[in-house]
Design a protein around this motif. Structure first.
Motif, short mmCIF file in Angstrom:
data_model
loop_
_atom_site.label_atom_id
_atom_site.label_comp_id
_atom_site.label_asym_id
_atom_site.label_seq_id
_atom_site.Cartn_x
_atom_site.Cartn_y
_atom_site.Cartn_z
N ILE A 168 0.85 -1.19 0.00
CA ILE A 168 0.00 0.00 0.00
C ILE A 168 0.89 1.23 0.00
O ILE A 168 1.80 1.36 0.82
CB ILE A 168 -0.92 0.01 1.24
N LEU A 169 0.61 2.15 -0.92
CA LEU A 169 1.33 3.43 -0.98
C LEU A 169 0.36 4.55 -0.62
O LEU A 169 -0.68 4.71 -1.26
CB LEU A 169 1.89 3.67 -2.39
N LEU A 170 0.71 5.30 0.42
CA LEU A 170 -0.12 6.42 0.87
C LEU A 170 0.71 7.70 0.83
O LEU A 170 1.70 7.82 1.56
CB LEU A 170 -0.63 6.17 2.29
N PRO A 171 0.34 8.65 -0.02
CA PRO A 171 1.10 9.91 -0.07
C PRO A 171 0.83 10.76 1.17
O PRO A 171 -0.26 10.72 1.74
CB PRO A 171 0.57 10.58 -1.34
N PHE A 172 1.82 11.55 1.58
CA PHE A 172 1.63 12.47 2.69
C PHE A 172 2.37 13.77 2.39
O PHE A 172 3.31 13.81 1.61
CB PHE A 172 2.14 11.85 4.01
N GLU A 173 1.92 14.83 3.04
CA GLU A 173 2.55 16.13 2.85
C GLU A 173 3.61 16.33 3.91
O GLU A 173 3.38 16.12 5.10
CB GLU A 173 1.49 17.25 2.94
N LYS A 174 4.78 16.73 3.44
CA LYS A 174 5.87 16.99 4.38
C LYS A 174 5.59 18.25 5.19
O LYS A 174 5.09 19.24 4.67
CB LYS A 174 7.18 17.15 3.62
N GLN A 175 5.90 18.16 6.49
CA GLN A 175 5.69 19.30 7.39
C GLN A 175 7.01 19.99 7.66
O GLN A 175 8.05 19.34 7.88
CB GLN A 175 5.07 18.82 8.72
N ASP A 176 6.99 21.30 7.64
CA ASP A 176 8.20 22.07 7.91
C ASP A 176 8.56 22.02 9.39
O ASP A 176 7.69 21.95 10.25
CB ASP A 176 8.01 23.52 7.47
#
Length: 364
Positions: free
Chosen positions: A356-364
């Protein structure tokens, strides 16, 4: 070469053929045939126009056949496809040579013929898939009816026993009956939820998703704990391997929980012997990769191919298939609703692995 250029080339070849025919027939008629017939005087020079005219008519007829006969055959082919006849064209031999190459006059419409042949193959494939889907739907409806009827029979039977005024059941017996009724009711609830989810995640509808920022590692741990306590999965062993114990990302916990539960319970239900189910979580750039692997009985190639298709109720054993046949199709829809993807690898008697591939947004 484009069809316009090819048409101009064939037109020039036709013009050359006409000039060649005129150059050959005029001298033969004027110097060979007419003198033998006693028409050798200059007053018969108008016969040149007659010969040229006949040559032109013959070339027009030939060129019309050369250009028009492929069009008639193509129209016949289109009509055959329009009538849902996807078999190869009966006049196939008129188009191709024995070596499989197009005959000269059909090369003018090479792209059209190629596209029609591809369309025929695609329509034939779609027709077969439609028949298979209709059969799968009929089998699915029959299976759903059976799956709903079975727990309903248990509920009705135990309810009848409890309501029997001629027998006084002990507290332990009553509790056992009620527990069975509750289990069968839960099973029916899951079946109905599968159907409702399948309708919600139909391709013609947008998927309602409500993301919140949570610890995905802790989330998976809680799901594994819930699955381990399920009676159907208690004999199996579940492990979690991860690089970090704290990773925050946005996802819909209700929908994603259902996806993971379906995968884990699928492994538990379709493996009679105890198996080890290992979940590995790792990060790569902006994608979270989750591997769920077991060492069970695995799947056939056919099951792998149709696993994420709706209404497919495959099994690799002789045991009765449980569920609606929508479980893994729902999993795929739930993962894709998060912008991710899911794939499966499996081999008989060697186990199954979901990625399973789940994209996520990188946090600063």
């Amino acid at each position: 070469m484009k069809i316009q250029q090819r048409f101009i080339l064939h037109l020039l070849l036709g013009l050359v053929a006409w000039l060649t025919l005129v150059a050959l027939t005029v001298p033969v008629v004027m110097e060979g045939i007419l003198p033998k017939l006693g028409f050798g005087d200059e007053k018969y020079e108008w016969m040149i126009l007659v010969v040229v005219g006949l040559d032109t008519v013959l070339c027009f007829i030939w060129f019309g056949w050369y250009v028009g006969s492929p069009i008639l055959l193509i129209m016949k082919w289109i009509n055959q496809l329009a009538n849902e006849d996807f078999s190869p064209l009966i006049d196939y031999g008129k188009i191709y040579k024995r070596n499989g190459k197009l005959k000269m006059r059909f090369r003018l419409y090479q792209e059209v013929i190629t596209q029609l042949d591809d369309m025929r193959a695609q329509l034939e494939k779609a027709g077969v898939e439609r028949i298979q889907l209709e059969k799968a739907k009929r089998d699915w409806i029959a299976g759903i009816s059976h799956d709903l009827k079975t727990p309903l029979t248990y509920i009705k039977g135990y309810s009848t026993l409890l309501l029997n005024p001629n027998y006084h059941w002990s507290q332990e017996e009553q509790r056992s009956f009620i527990q069975e009724i509750d289990d069968k009711g839960t099973h029916m609830e899951h079946l109905v939820q599968d159907i409702n989810l399948a309708i919600r995640f139909d391709g013609s509808h947008s998927v309602p998703i409500h993301k919140t920022r949570q610890n995905i590692i802790l989330f998976v741990q809680q799901i594994l704990a819930d699955v381990s306590n399920d009676l159907r999965a208690q004999k199996h062993q579940f492990e979690l391997q991860t690089e970090t114990k704290d990773f925050m990302m946005e996802y819909d916990p209700n929908l994603l929980k259902r996806a993971f539960q379906n995968i884990y319970m699928n492994a538990a239900i379709h493996n009679e012997a105890a198996v080890l189910v290992t979940t590995t979580v790792e990060k790569q750039q902006d994608v979270l990769i989750i591997h769920i692997q077991d060492n069970g009985i695995g799947m056939t190639e056919e099951t792998q191919k149709n696993l994420f298709h709706r209404y497919y109720r495959g099994t690799t054993t002789e045991q009765k298939s449980e569920g609606t046949g929508l479980g893994m199709a729902i999993v795929k829809s739930l993962i894709e609703a998060h912008g991710g993807s899911i794939t499966v690898e499996s081999e008989l008697q060697r186990g199954t692995k979901f990625t399973i591939l789940l994209p996520f947004e990188k946090q600063d």
